[in-house]
Design a protein around this motif. Sequence first.
Motif, PDB file in Angstrom:
ATOM      1  N   ARG A 130       2.091   2.095  -3.419  1.00 22.80           N
ATOM      2  CA  ARG A 130       1.044   2.601  -4.309  1.00 22.80           C
ATOM      3  C   ARG A 130       0.705   4.060  -3.964  1.00 22.80           C
ATOM      4  NH1 ARG A 130      -1.640   0.196  -7.859  1.00 22.80           N
ATOM      5  NH2 ARG A 130      -1.016  -1.885  -7.204  1.00 22.80           N
ATOM      6  N   HIS A 131       0.565   4.335  -2.659  1.00 23.07           N
ATOM      7  CA  HIS A 131       0.237   5.703  -2.244  1.00 23.07           C
ATOM      8  C   HIS A 131       1.296   6.696  -2.707  1.00 23.07           C
ATOM      9  CE1 HIS A 131      -2.599   4.187   1.128  1.00 23.07           C
ATOM     10  NE2 HIS A 131      -3.243   4.419  -0.003  1.00 23.07           N
ATOM     11  N   GLN A 167       0.825  -1.221   0.000  1.00 23.28           N
ATOM     12  CA  GLN A 167       0.000   0.000   0.000  1.00 23.28           C
ATOM     13  C   GLN A 167       0.854   1.265   0.000  1.00 23.28           C
ATOM     14  OE1 GLN A 167      -3.152   1.002   0.000  1.00 23.28           O
ATOM     15  NE2 GLN A 167      -3.970  -1.057  -0.370  1.00 23.28           N
TER      16      GLN A 167
END
Length: 216
Positions: free
Chosen positions: A97-98, A94
């Motif tokens: 991706r952020h 995550q």
Amino acid sequence: MLDLFADETPWQEPLADGAVILRRFARAAADELIKQIENVAQRSPFRQMVTPGGYTMSVAMTNCGERGWTTRQHGYLYSPDDPLTGKPWPAMPQAFRHLSDAASAAAGYRDFCPDACLINRYVPGAKLSLHQDKDEPDLHQPIVSVSLGLPAVFQFGGLKRNDPLVRIMLEHGDVVVWGGASRLFYHGILPLKPGHHPATGDIRYNLTFRRTGKSE
Ligand code: SIN
Ligand code: FE2
């Protein structure tokens, strides 16, 4: 630990048509990114790949996401499985991706949706010769490149191998985004100088986010 630069506000430096350096952009997320690199590497270890020409790369690599970049006897390809483990590459964390979403948006590439991240590990002396990132099918999608740990000199040129090069020091947390007119520009990393970085010791990591499948 006291980090004198923790509050440093990121700033942007234009690099070329379609390319920008987002200085310190990943610094706040760096510790989490490094932790996730270590997680990925526990499942798909760093390895020095051998080029089709038989040369063992000095940079050690692994990948996460839907596909990973690997060398083969007859070329390069994005593979859904890690050839070392025979299993799919680890999922993209995550935090990766952020960071990629925020960086591509800051650089003006709003629809970039990476499905692969190549993770490079440089030790002192390791380098990446001039090359183009051209194994991706959709060249409308940019490359998002994140530097962590020891600084390195990045070379950025043009569409031809012998075009003039600019040399830029990339430091911990710097992000380079290139696309549009500079998507196929030659680039590379000069041999890493020995040093110590509080976040990584004697290592430089680089993440490059790519779109390797068809874009929606
Ligand atoms: C790459 O060209 O894939 C990586 C560049 C870098 O390590 O900064
Ligand atoms: Fe590259």
